[in-house]
Design an enzyme around this catalytic site. Structure first.
Site, PDB file in Angstrom:
ATOM      1  N   MET A   1       0.834  -1.211   0.000  1.00 20.04           N
ATOM      2  CA  MET A   1       0.000   0.000   0.000  1.00 20.04           C
ATOM      3  C   MET A   1       0.864   1.255   0.000  1.00 20.04           C
ATOM      4  O   MET A   1       1.759   1.389   0.828  1.00 20.04           O
ATOM      5  CB  MET A   1      -0.865  -0.002   1.258  1.00 20.04           C
ATOM      6  CG  MET A   1      -1.697   1.238   1.420  1.00 20.04           C
ATOM      7  SD  MET A   1      -2.859   1.009   2.769  1.00 20.04           S
ATOM      8  CE  MET A   1      -3.779   2.526   2.633  1.00 20.04           C
TER       9      MET A   1
ATOM     10  N   GLU B   1       5.517  -9.160 -16.062  1.00 19.19           N
ATOM     11  CA  GLU B   1       5.209  -8.147 -15.056  1.00 19.19           C
ATOM     12  C   GLU B   1       3.728  -7.831 -14.891  1.00 19.19           C
ATOM     13  O   GLU B   1       2.883  -8.313 -15.629  1.00 19.19           O
ATOM     14  CB  GLU B   1       5.975  -6.866 -15.383  1.00 19.19           C
ATOM     15  CG  GLU B   1       7.472  -7.045 -15.184  1.00 19.19           C
ATOM     16  CD  GLU B   1       8.229  -5.740 -15.265  1.00 19.19           C
ATOM     17  OE1 GLU B   1       7.646  -4.676 -14.969  1.00 19.19           O
ATOM     18  OE2 GLU B   1       9.415  -5.783 -15.631  1.00 19.19           O
TER      19      GLU B   1
HETATM   20  C1  LIG Z   1       2.514  -8.647  -5.748  1.00 14.33           C
HETATM   21  C2  LIG Z   1       3.142  -7.277  -5.742  1.00 14.33           C
HETATM   22  C3  LIG Z   1       4.398  -7.091  -6.307  1.00 14.33           C
HETATM   23  C4  LIG Z   1       5.005  -5.835  -6.314  1.00 14.33           C
HETATM   24  N1  LIG Z   1       6.261  -5.694  -6.855  1.00 14.33           N
HETATM   25  C5  LIG Z   1       6.868  -4.481  -6.816  1.00 14.33           C
HETATM   26  C6  LIG Z   1       8.203  -4.312  -7.314  1.00 14.33           C
HETATM   27  O1  LIG Z   1       8.841  -5.270  -7.737  1.00 14.33           O
HETATM   28  N2  LIG Z   1       8.756  -3.069  -7.286  1.00 14.33           N
HETATM   29  C7  LIG Z   1       8.067  -1.985  -6.773  1.00 14.33           C
HETATM   30  O2  LIG Z   1       8.596  -0.871  -6.756  1.00 14.33           O
HETATM   31  N3  LIG Z   1       6.811  -2.118  -6.289  1.00 14.33           N
HETATM   32  C8  LIG Z   1       6.206  -3.337  -6.305  1.00 14.33           C
HETATM   33  N4  LIG Z   1       4.941  -3.477  -5.799  1.00 14.33           N
HETATM   34  C9  LIG Z   1       4.231  -2.266  -5.348  1.00 14.33           C
HETATM   35  C10 LIG Z   1       4.700  -1.772  -4.000  1.00 14.33           C
HETATM   36  O3  LIG Z   1       4.636  -2.802  -3.045  1.00 14.33           O
HETATM   37  C11 LIG Z   1       3.814  -0.619  -3.548  1.00 14.33           C
HETATM   38  O4  LIG Z   1       3.931   0.464  -4.455  1.00 14.33           O
HETATM   39  C12 LIG Z   1       4.092  -0.131  -2.144  1.00 14.33           C
HETATM   40  O5  LIG Z   1       3.346   1.036  -1.916  1.00 14.33           O
HETATM   41  C13 LIG Z   1       5.550   0.171  -1.912  1.00 14.33           C
HETATM   42  O6  LIG Z   1       5.742   0.536  -0.572  1.00 14.33           O
HETATM   43  P1  LIG Z   1       6.093   2.038  -0.181  1.00 14.33           P
HETATM   44  O7  LIG Z   1       4.869   2.839  -0.549  1.00 14.33           O
HETATM   45  O8  LIG Z   1       6.291   1.954   1.288  1.00 14.33           O
HETATM   46  O9  LIG Z   1       7.278   2.427  -0.958  1.00 14.33           O
HETATM   47  C14 LIG Z   1       4.327  -4.723  -5.753  1.00 14.33           C
HETATM   48  C15 LIG Z   1       3.073  -4.914  -5.168  1.00 14.33           C
HETATM   49  C16 LIG Z   1       2.478  -6.168  -5.141  1.00 14.33           C
HETATM   50  C17 LIG Z   1       1.148  -6.343  -4.475  1.00 14.33           C
HETATM   51 MN   LIG Z   2       5.753   3.177   2.914  1.00 11.12          MN
END
Ligand SMILES: Cc1cc2nc3c(=O)[nH]c(=O)nc-3n(C[C@H](O)[C@H](O)[C@H](O)COP(=O)(O)O)c2cc1C
Ligand SMILES: [Mn+2]
Length: 497
Positions: free
Chosen positions: A223, A280
């Site tokens: 999130m 992806e």
């Molecule tokens: C299954 C899944 C895989 C994900 N893979 C990635 C990834 O490889 N790289 C990335 O930047 N975000 C990825 N995300 C999205 C991040 O988890 C999401 O943007 C999250 O907000 C990041 O945390 P932060 O907001 O604390 O930075 C993924 C989300 C899900 C549900």
């Molecule tokens: Mn965060």
């Protein structure tokens, strides 16, 4: 039904799914080399029950793989049930209800994780020469992937150098060899921001990666909460009970006590490795990898018979849509309402592969703003793209709240019939956007912008809370008494339901 416990513990979650006949225990021997992934892909695409692979060729005895942890179901009534169970919500829960629960937690005080002395994740501890990632059933997910991914449904734990900000975030992790991994740490994502803080001090980033955490914690790690908000405290607020954490073996980070597997170590200062390509979230399989940060493994702790949950990214719906899309929607709705916008629902349609968000515009409130399509879109664009959540999703559809935006049929109808080709497709080429969007060209990628657009699907009359024309449908074209009569006599006419 053990709903709250399911949100707090993966094994309880699986028992609950099994009880609902929404889990398939696969005892036949399967290969982590493509076979598991092919099965999981078919499960998503046919919207079937989640598979738990218990007999994996050559893997550590007892090690299992869980596929499609938040896949969709065919049955309309229970379509979102596996997602809902991540939050301890009943199987019939609708997207709107899920968003309400997620947003309610934003108004609550954070409930910090509870530090405990030990937990099941410490049942096995590998250090130094014992460390060997290859003993886990690390799957090859698509034929053209550049490597095997141990992390597709796990989250990173990092902490700012001043100790004030704990970040839990999902990000993919590819295995380089028995004690090294690589994956993205984009500097607009929180893992990248925190890594940059450590690098400024000339240090590698202490890091842990959690697989098989409490389902609610995984969802929250996907999130886009605003920066400096610690995900563990937010999950506690969401569930009304704190997550138990234990201290990592090799650094001062705290990890969920009942996780299945925790990999710990550090993110290298500047060492990189070739990562990907991988199929992806947008549904495409690129052909070239990229050099991304190296993650060095210094310890692995895991439960007996560890369960590795995976997401096989690709065409919707998989967890990049059901989890990421849903969590983004909740944050965007919150951001829009905080900014005083007349928006009563936000939804990243799973079918659009987290490449568009739809906003449901409350036309009664819209009329009070006394605005027009272009000014309204410009105003929304300024707010939306500047948020951590909105930045991730490049296209934004504005639709009146006569439409249920969680129903893709209605959204397509509004898009096709209400947006005017000459003035309702408004590109915002100068506003920065997320670099993973598949249609960006080389110029966009080097400039970090070029992919953003608002599509206004509001008729001009809707800005005055009027409608251009009524709707021709069962619900709108017949008197209520006649509708009731038809429904009452439905079987008598000869229909089965
Ligand atoms: C299954 C899944 C895989 C994900 N893979 C990635 C990834 O490889 N790289 C990335 O930047 N975000 C990825 N995300 C999205 C991040 O988890 C999401 O943007 C999250 O907000 C990041 O945390 P932060 O907001 O604390 O930075 C993924 C989300 C899900 C549900
Ligand atoms: Mn965060």
């Amino acid at each position: 039904m053990n709903l709250l416990e399911s949100a707090l513990d993966l094994r309880t979650f699986l028992n609950e799914l099994r009880h609902r006949q929404d889990l398939v225990d696969v005892n036949t021997e399967v290969d982590a080399n493509l076979e598991i992934a092919a099965i999981v892909r078919r499960v998503y695409e046919e919207r079937l029950s989640a598979p738990l692979f218990k007999n994996i060729k050559g893997a550590l005895p007892g090690a299992c793989v869980l596929g499609a942890p938040a896949g969709m179901l065919n049955n309309k009534k229970y379509a979102y049930s596996r997602l809902a169970l991540h939050f301890g919500l009943r199987p019939e829960t609708t997207p709107k209800e899920i968003l309400s629960v997620i947003r309610l937690a934003m108004k609550k005080e954070p409930l910090d994780a509870c530090k405990v002395r030990s937990g099941p994740v410490k049942e096995n501890i590998w250090k130094e020469n014992d460390i060997d990632l290859t003993r886990f059933p690390v799957p090859l997910l698509h034929e053209k992937d550049g490597g095997r991914y141990i992390g597709t449904y796990g989250f990173h734990i990092v902490r700012s150098p001043d100790g004030k900000w704990d970040s839990w975030s999902i990000g993919r992790m590819m295995m380089v060899d028995h004690n090294k991994l690589t994956g993205p740490a984009i500097s607009t994502q929180h893992i990248g921001m925190i890594r940059d803080m450590w690098r400024k001090e000339g240090k590698a980033t202490p890091w842990a990666f959690v697989l098989g955490a409490p389902p609610a914690a995984v969802a929250v790690a996907g999130m886009p909460l605003p920066a400096y908000i610690s995900e563990p405290g937010y999950v506690g607020a969401l569930l009304g009970t704190p997550i138990d954490v234990v201290k990592a073996e090799t650094c001062d980070l705290w990890v969920p006590a009942n996780a299945e597997i925790v990999i710990e170590g550090e993110i290298s200062l500047d060492e990189t490795a070739l990562e990907g390509p991988m199929g992806e979230y947008h549904g495409y399989q690129h052909t070239e990898g990229k050099y991304l940060p190296m993650f060095h493994v210094k310890a692995i702790t895991f439960r007996n018979n560890p369960i590795l949950p995976i997401c096989v990214a690709g065409l919707p719906p998989e967890e990049n849509h059901t989890i990421w899309g849903t969590m983004i929607s909740a944050q965007i709705l919150e951001d829009m309402q905080e900014a005083g916008m007349p928006v009563d629902m936000a939804w990243c349609s799973y079918e659009a592969a987290t490449c568009w968000t739809v906003l449901s515009v409350d036309t009664e409130k819209l009329a009070l703003l006394n605005t027009d399509a272009r000014s309204f879109a410009d105003h929304i664009a300024e707010i939306y793209y500047s948020t951590h959540a909105g930045y991730l999703v490049p296209k934004l559809l504005l639709i009146g709240n006569d439409i249920d935006i969680t129903n893709i049929d209605e959204v397509v109808w509004a898009l096709a019939t209400r947006a005017h080709p000459q003035h309702d497709f408004i590109a915002y080429p100068n506003i920065p956007g997320f670099p993973m969007v598949p249609y960006l060209d080389a110029e966009n990628l080097s400039a970090g912008k070029g992919g953003n657009m608002i599509i206004n699907c509001l008729f001009p009359e809707q800005f005055r809370n009027e409608m251009r024309a009524g709707t021709a449908s069962f619900k709108h074209s017949y008197p209520p008494e006649l509708q009731e009569k038809v429904l009452r006599k439905w079987r008598e006419y000869g229909f089965s339901e």
